[in-house]
Design an enzyme around this catalytic site. Sequence first.
Site, PDB file in Angstrom:
ATOM      1  NE  ARG A 213     -45.749 -45.710 -12.974  1.00 57.17           N
ATOM      2  CZ  ARG A 213     -44.646 -44.955 -13.111  1.00 57.17           C
ATOM      3  NH1 ARG A 213     -44.668 -43.682 -12.781  1.00 57.17           N
ATOM      4  NH2 ARG A 213     -43.522 -45.480 -13.572  1.00 57.17           N
ATOM      5  CG  PHE A 229     -48.753 -32.279  -9.773  1.00 61.80           C
ATOM      6  CD1 PHE A 229     -48.418 -30.991 -10.142  1.00 61.80           C
ATOM      7  CD2 PHE A 229     -49.361 -32.477  -8.535  1.00 61.80           C
ATOM      8  CE1 PHE A 229     -48.667 -29.912  -9.294  1.00 61.80           C
ATOM      9  CE2 PHE A 229     -49.603 -31.416  -7.685  1.00 61.80           C
ATOM     10  CZ  PHE A 229     -49.263 -30.131  -8.061  1.00 61.80           C
ATOM     11  CG  ASP A 251     -48.748 -32.288 -16.116  1.00 64.10           C
ATOM     12  OD1 ASP A 251     -48.251 -33.010 -15.222  1.00 64.10           O
ATOM     13  OD2 ASP A 251     -48.086 -31.441 -16.746  1.00 64.10           O
ATOM     14  CG  ASP A 300     -46.010 -38.291  -9.097  1.00 63.61           C
ATOM     15  OD1 ASP A 300     -45.052 -38.048  -8.337  1.00 63.61           O
ATOM     16  OD2 ASP A 300     -45.883 -38.884 -10.186  1.00 63.61           O
ATOM     17  CB  CYS A 340     -39.762 -36.540  -6.357  1.00 63.54           C
ATOM     18  SG  CYS A 340     -40.126 -35.000  -7.222  1.00 63.54           S
TER      19      CYS A 340
END
Length: 399
Positions: A213, A229, A251, A300, A340
């Site tokens: 970030r 996201f 989101d 993300d 991730c």
Amino acid sequence: MSAIATLKKGEGRTIKAGGMWIFDNEIAAITGDFENGDIVIVKDFDGYPMGRGFINGNSKIRIRLMTRHVEQEIDSDFLMGRVRDAWEYRKKTVDTSSCRVIFGVADFLPGIVVDKFSDVLVVESLALGIDRFKLEIIDDLKKIMAEDGIVIRGVYERSDAKVRLNEGMERVKGFIGEEFDTNVPIEENGVKYIVDVKDGQKTGFFLDQKYNRLAIQRLCKGAKVLDCFTHTGSFALNAGIAGAASVLGVDASELAVHQAEENAALNGLSDTVHFKCEDVFALLPELERAGEKFDVVILDPPAFTKSRSSIKNAVKGYREINLRAMKLVKNGGYLATCSCSHFMDYELFTKTIHQAAQNVHKRLRQVEYRTQAPDHPILWAADESYYLKFYIFQVVDER
């Protein structure tokens, strides 16, 4: 005497390579009595000692090693040493105001995660054997932090992940000790947040992206930014605090968007950072049809795959969102994109992004490649500890 688990000939490749897991199909025999969660001795097929770990007949990960020294007792001194090592490592490598203090196997405490949000600890216990030590580990952490003048005012348990069912355990969440306000204020990279440790995703906030970030801040001054996201707005707010002209965070969770809006207000960014509750896969084509272009696009997403069996569908998902995002980046603008899932390894993720760029006739100039923050250490040979892949690219038209 501990029970003894003997490996089949030719098995135990993971632990022989440096990992800490032994799977059910790698064990030839278990001699002696034991209950699930007990510490057992592990030996190779020829009797060579491999270490000690806790066993669970309900789990495909049948044994999780605690130590490679077969004579080492797993006692209070052992646990205190492991916990102290974990905290000393964080003090050297990260901002500890909020950080992951224990990261399971990467801290040689398999099956347990502990996050620190200011003066609150959030614990996630995912394996039966380590669950027996959970309270002792928490007490050890409190004592060790107190030596540095840190007083922990509360502990909350978020052991509510589905994976506990694979261990024959119930999903649980709640206070460990006295109750407290579970909306916890923290500050990271100069951005203020309220972390919902009770109902937020995982332990309430994704600490692993802390320095990623920070890395996007320098790209965002004066920029028009799209954060996909966004969850509770962390990348969007880092863009805003860096001086972005406008930021749109997206989101699909109404709760997350509401929390993101509150975080924007907390930072005085409500005029420049806005949020929308919508499906990213549906929104990106709409923005493209509307002719929208952004200086910076951030992706993300949640893990699109949590098993090897669904990798093909995951690849399609990652290719689709990256392809759409590249179309929305101005010529010479920037794309930050990540995965991730540790099943989506570095090579496959890189290949998928390259295919997306080729499909939309874009050239990518790599600014940098990053992984998770150091408080989520990558233990070599323990593949599950290396999961976050994060790229920043400049996106240019073919020329």
